[in-house]
Design a protein around this motif. Structure first.
Motif, PDB file in Angstrom:
ATOM      1  N   ARG A  49       0.804  -1.190  -0.064  1.00 12.76           N
ATOM      2  CA  ARG A  49      -0.075   0.003  -0.109  1.00 12.76           C
ATOM      3  C   ARG A  49       0.920   1.328  -0.083  1.00 12.76           C
ATOM      4  N   GLY A  50       2.094   1.363   0.794  1.00 16.14           N
ATOM      5  CA  GLY A  50       2.853   2.472   0.791  1.00 16.14           C
ATOM      6  C   GLY A  50       3.505   2.578  -0.468  1.00 16.14           C
ATOM      7  N   GLY A  71       7.948   4.972   0.024  1.00 15.67           N
ATOM      8  CA  GLY A  71       6.602   4.617   0.645  1.00 15.67           C
ATOM      9  C   GLY A  71       6.550   3.023   1.092  1.00 15.67           C
ATOM     10  N   ALA A  72       7.071   2.137   0.211  1.00 16.11           N
ATOM     11  CA  ALA A  72       7.187   0.855   0.963  1.00 16.11           C
ATOM     12  C   ALA A  72       7.841   0.616   2.104  1.00 16.11           C
ATOM     13  N   THR A  73       9.092   1.430   2.192  1.00 11.33           N
ATOM     14  CA  THR A  73       9.675   1.340   3.661  1.00 11.33           C
ATOM     15  C   THR A  73       8.647   1.698   4.576  1.00 11.33           C
ATOM     16  N   PHE A  74       8.379   3.121   4.555  1.00  6.17           N
ATOM     17  CA  PHE A  74       7.548   3.664   5.574  1.00  6.17           C
ATOM     18  C   PHE A  74       6.289   2.766   5.882  1.00  6.17           C
ATOM     19  N   GLY A  75       5.416   2.261   4.840  1.00  3.62           N
ATOM     20  CA  GLY A  75       4.403   1.490   4.750  1.00  3.62           C
ATOM     21  C   GLY A  75       4.679   0.252   5.633  1.00  3.62           C
ATOM     22  N   GLY A  76       5.660  -0.300   5.288  1.00  2.00           N
ATOM     23  CA  GLY A  76       6.061  -1.924   6.157  1.00  2.00           C
ATOM     24  C   GLY A  76       6.435  -1.596   7.505  1.00  2.00           C
ATOM     25  N   ARG A  78       5.463   0.902   9.320  1.00  2.00           N
ATOM     26  CA  ARG A  78       4.295   1.539  10.030  1.00  2.00           C
ATOM     27  C   ARG A  78       3.389   0.333  10.187  1.00  2.00           C
ATOM     28  N   ASN A  79       3.196  -0.671   9.682  1.00  2.00           N
ATOM     29  CA  ASN A  79       2.341  -1.811   9.835  1.00  2.00           C
ATOM     30  C   ASN A  79       3.055  -2.604  10.599  1.00  2.00           C
ATOM     31  N   ALA A  80       4.269  -2.900  10.867  1.00  2.00           N
ATOM     32  CA  ALA A  80       4.934  -3.677  11.798  1.00  2.00           C
ATOM     33  C   ALA A  80       5.039  -3.146  13.371  1.00  2.00           C
ATOM     34  N   VAL A  81       4.867  -1.765  13.185  1.00  2.00           N
ATOM     35  CA  VAL A  81       4.807  -1.079  14.689  1.00  2.00           C
ATOM     36  C   VAL A  81       3.266  -1.376  15.092  1.00  2.00           C
ATOM     37  N   ARG A  82       2.415  -0.959  14.080  1.00  2.00           N
ATOM     38  CA  ARG A  82       1.014  -1.099  14.353  1.00  2.00           C
ATOM     39  C   ARG A  82       0.867  -2.711  15.221  1.00  2.00           C
TER      40      ARG A  82
END
Length: 93
Positions: A49-50, A71-76, A78-82
């Motif tokens: 998605r990122g 975007g891929a780095t940030f999205g990955g 972010r979801n790992a932290v979530r």
């Protein structure tokens, strides 16, 4: 005489309420916790998605590849932290 009746009725009411609460606690267990895959999306879904969002923003600004990578780095991440936060809070196992 009226005070005694009020006292007895209130005592009876509190006793019946207490019995129903105890009975409810004995027969109804809390629902089991769901696995984290059901609660939060995985890091790869977030990365995809990122990357899509980053490519779109990067295309507007002139460099779609760089935007997709960021975007891929940030999205990955972010979801790992979530998912880690949901696991530590007890929302899933």
């Amino acid at each position: 005489m009226l005070r005694i009746r009020i006292f007895l009725l209130s005592t009876a009411a509190l006793t019946l309420i207490d019995i129903s609460v105890v009975a409810y606690a004995q027969y109804y267990a809390p629902p089991p916790r769901p696995p984290c895959q059901a609660v939060t999306p995985g890091p790869l879904q977030g990365a995809a998605r990122g990357a899509a969002g980053g490519a779109l923003i990067g295309a507007i600004s002139g460099n779609a590849g760089r935007g997709a990578a960021i975007g891929a780095t940030f999205g990955g991440v972010r979801n790992a932290v979530r998912r880690g936060s949901a696991r530590s809070a007890g929302a899933c196992y």
